[in-house]
Scaffold this active site. Structure first.
Site, PDB file in Angstrom:
ATOM      1  N   GLU A 189      19.231  45.052  40.008  1.00 35.91           N
ATOM      2  CA  GLU A 189      19.034  43.775  40.696  1.00 35.91           C
ATOM      3  C   GLU A 189      18.339  42.765  39.796  1.00 35.91           C
ATOM      4  OE1 GLU A 189      20.632  43.054  43.268  1.00 35.91           O
ATOM      5  OE2 GLU A 189      21.292  45.115  43.622  1.00 35.91           O
ATOM      6  N   HIS A 231      20.731  40.699  37.834  1.00 40.23           N
ATOM      7  CA  HIS A 231      21.211  39.504  38.543  1.00 40.23           C
ATOM      8  C   HIS A 231      20.151  38.395  38.468  1.00 40.23           C
ATOM      9  CE1 HIS A 231      24.747  41.324  40.284  1.00 40.23           C
ATOM     10  NE2 HIS A 231      24.065  42.231  40.965  1.00 40.23           N
ATOM     11  N   HIS A 271      20.158  36.649  35.226  1.00 37.72           N
ATOM     12  CA  HIS A 271      21.348  35.789  35.137  1.00 37.72           C
ATOM     13  C   HIS A 271      21.059  34.431  35.811  1.00 37.72           C
ATOM     14  CE1 HIS A 271      26.066  35.806  35.607  1.00 37.72           C
ATOM     15  NE2 HIS A 271      25.674  35.040  34.612  1.00 37.72           N
TER      16      HIS A 271
HETATM   17 ZN   LIG Z   1      24.783  43.958  41.881  1.00 40.04          ZN
END
Ligand SMILES: [Zn+2]
Length: 724
Positions: A503, A506, A509
């Protein structure tokens, strides 16, 4: 919902379906509503202490009215369309609506309540109609199209040119080229899909809660830790069953206690409670599934596609259903063969134990898998989860593991902040400082499972980075780790450690996003690309220097013994046949539902048979390995208008890129600032400001290669050369 509400919803749908953009205005929003203006808190952090249930609906209504007016102003502009007065103006529109819906949808997943649920049911069709109102506005599309047709002569920078092209694509995919009669039909379909998927989500969440099993005696929980038994006793107490024990369910087919419960009958009950959710009674979701699948097929036909998957996949990096089927079909036989080998190992163990105990043996069933897998694992790798867990204390995993890796790779610093208001007392907030000392953004971490949180783990953005609005990113990670009783440490399983790293991939990102336009910000990329940075980030969980930094005993601080660490690493490929098969089975099920032509979709009564046939025809119907989600609780594909529908394959598609990147790091010196900085500049900062595959090639040097994925999953026997 009650019949009277249904009638009102139908009336609203009809009214909205034919309205023009500026026909109705919502009452002005009270200045006391916390969404009324941009937050003045640092990083535009949402004023979560001031946001109350009653603020959402008025803010969303006013936000839709505001955006309708903004769009009307664009359409009515006497000046000829320009990139600024049309495309950028559209990109700037809807900020009030965006502020309200962002928090509303985030909390509807992580901290919901009956008022939010009610508002969701009420607002879903209205929001869907609002979006249609913009994308199906003929005069607006005419301006976009005019610009699109002259795009090469507009002298736009690459990101701006791409924004214009994306708007054009979005309008066309939303139905802008349809006749007025067809647009009306499309609006109705969209509103129905929106309502049905909202109902599905809410029914599944309630069904999960209701399906928890009650166990009468402590003896039947033999195998669980004292902490787990205390949690089960506590769960029983909150449900008015003091003195008994309640095992609650996660929204996956597999349930963590199955690996530890010694009592085979209790395992069977827990497993059956899990897979039988949603097939009958009060929380039956089969009717909704049949409706959703039919509505999506009808919509695809209207938009000129043979089926829903064709419509969805055209806009993904996969492009076609054939490409997806081809990859799933190449992986499935190798995965099932691998699972059968794993099953044979366990059957041997079951038979040997029966012989030693002088009891009759039995055939391995799905509810036995995790329990015996754990024993095979313990035998082959001589450790079990209980040995490992004391080295994975939550705070150490987060701060000394997940955040430490980001510090080493990218030069980031994290400082916990207690002054920004949160929505629940366990939530933690970290300010992120960039390598040059400037403020990068904020990271929110919400670790614990709650009955008002949906299952799984996910990342969200409270504020999306964009230079257009001068916004720095505010991102969240939500996990579902069982909360220990007060005073006890939170000790993670190895899976939970991986999830935390995943996680955060993400989150990074979102945090590294460096784009002009919010549309391209951070994780706003195709679904079959979005899992790439997260799956790549999992590699740091096992990197020796990172592991040594966080894997310390929670009481003594002693480092995890090297032999144990080596066993954890060696065990990475263990049980991959099971994990890959259960995932592929769910992916195949998803494609089967969404590759159906209109008129061919199953009725509610046929959903069970349809599911069985889909698994059988793809040869993934191996009873000890059920799909990761059965149809009736498959939230990924049935709980939002698009969500992961026809897109659950995206995880393994993205994993190809992730494994290639892992391979690249390993052949370029691993955990080094210069490697991290390169990935940041080439991939993690780009959002969707360029084509996804172009972004990958620019970093990796070639097209994606499937070899590292097959290697990582132990699937190298017989599928050599498989590529997409
Ligand atoms: Zn994911």
């Amino acid at each position: 919902m009650p019949a009277s509400n249904k009638l009102i919803a139908a009336l609203l749908t009809a009214a909205l379906g034919t309205m023009t953009m500026n026909a109705i205005a919502a009452p002005a929003l009270s200045p006391d509503n916390p969404f009324a203006r941009e937050s003045t808190l640092p990083f535009k952090w949402p004023p979560l202490d001031k946001i109350k249930n009653e603020h959402y609906v008025p803010a969303m209504e006013a936000g839709m009215a505001e955006q309708r007016q903004e769009v009307a102003d664009i359409v009515n502009n006497k000046a000829a369309p320009t990139f600024e007065n049309t495309i950028v103006a559209l990109e700037r529109s809807g900020q009030l609506l965006n502020r309200a819906t962002t928090i509303f949808f985030a909390l509807s997943s992580s901290n919901t309540n009956p008022d939010i649920e009610k508002a969701q049911t009420e607002m879903a069709p209205k929001l869907s109609a609002h979006s249609d109102g913009i994308y199906l506005d003929a005069a607006l599309f005419a301006r976009v199209k005019k610009l699109y047709d002259q795009r090469q002569s507009l002298k736009l920078d690459p990101e701006s040119l791409r924004l214009l092209e994306r708007y054009h694509t979005n309008f066309v995919r939303a139905g802008a080229n349809l006749s007025e009669a067809q647009k009306k039909e499309l609006r109705t379909l969209n509103e129905q899909i929106s309502s049905r998927t909202t109902e599905f989500r809410q029914l599944v969440l309630k069904g999960d809660n209701a399906a928890a099993i009650v166990v009468d005696t402590k003896a039947e929980l033999d195998g669980l830790s004292d902490a787990q038994i205390a949690t089960a006793a506590e769960a029983a107490k909150t449900r008015g069953k003091e003195g008994k024990y309640v095992l609650t369910l996660l929204n996956t087919t597999g349930q963590p206690p199955l690996s530890e419960l010694k009592n085979r009958a209790v395992r069977e009950r827990l497993y059956k409670a899990s897979i039988n959710r949603g097939w009958s009674g009060e929380f039956d979701t089969t009717k909704l599934i049949a409706e959703i699948v039919k509505l999506r097929a009808d919509r695809a036909k209207l938009l000129g596609y043979p089926n829903h998957a064709a419509y969805v996949l055209e806009d993904e990096t996969a492009l076609t259903a054939e490409a997806v089927n081809s990859m799933l079909n190449q992986l499935a036989p190798a995965a099932v063969a691998n699972a059968r080998r794993e099953a044979a190992d366990m059957q041997q163990l079951i038979d040997a134990q029966a012989k030693a105990n002088g009891t009759p043996s039995f055939q391995l069933q799905a509810w036995d898998w995790d329990f015996y897998a754990e024993q095979v694992r313990a035998k082959k790798y001589a450790y079990d989860e209980a040995q490992v867990r004391p080295y994975f204390e939550l705070n150490r995993v987060l701060v000394d593991g997940v955040l430490f890796a980001a510090q080493e790779l990218y030069g980031l610093k994290f400082k916990e902040r207690k002054d920004l208001p949160v929505y629940q007392e366990d939530v933690r907030v970290f300010e992120v400082t960039d390598r040059d000392g400037s403020a990068l953004g904020v990271f929110l971490f919400d670790p614990y499972a709650r009955s008002n949180k949906r299952g799984g783990a996910w990342m969200n953005s409270f504020v999306e980075q964009s230079r257009l609005f001068g916004n720095k990113p505010v991102v969240t990670n939500t996990l579902n780790i069982p909360k220990p009783p007060a005073g006890q440490p939170t000790l993670l399983t190895w899976d939970e450690v991986n999830t935390a790293f995943h996680e955060f991939g993400h989150a990074i990102h979102g945090l590294f996003s460096s784009v002009q336009y919010p549309q391209f910000s951070g994780t706003n990329v195709p679904r079959d690309f979005v899992e790439y940075p997260s799956q790549y980030n999992e590699m740091w969980a096992t990197e020796p220097r990172v592991l040594a930094n966080y894997a310390k005993h929670h009481q003594t601080g002693a480092p995890m013994p090297k032999e144990l660490m080596d066993k954890v690493l060696a065990a990475q490929k263990f049980n991959q046949g099971y994990a890959t098969t259960e995932y592929l089975a769910a992916s195949i099920l998803d494609q089967h539902y969404h590759q159906l032509a209109p008129g061919k979709t199953p009725a509610a009564a046929d959903i069970a048979a349809f599911e069985a046939n889909a698994l059988k025809s793809a040869h993934v119907d191996f009873p000890p390995v059920p799909p990761r989600y059965r149809s009736t609780y498959f939230l990924h594909i049935f709980s939002s208008p698009i969500g992961y529908s026809a897109g659950y394959y995206a995880y393994i598609w993205s994993e190809v890129l992730a494994r290639d990147t892992e391979h690249w790091f390993k052949t370029h010196g691993g955990l080094k600032r210069e490697n991290g900085d390169l990935l940041r500049s080439k991939v993690l900062s780009k959002g969707f400001s360029a084509d996804a595959l172009t972004i990958f090639r620019d970093f990796y040097g070639t097209a994606p290669e499937i070899g590292p994925l097959l290697e990582a999953r132990g699937l190298t026997g017989g599928t050599e050369g498989a590529a997409h």
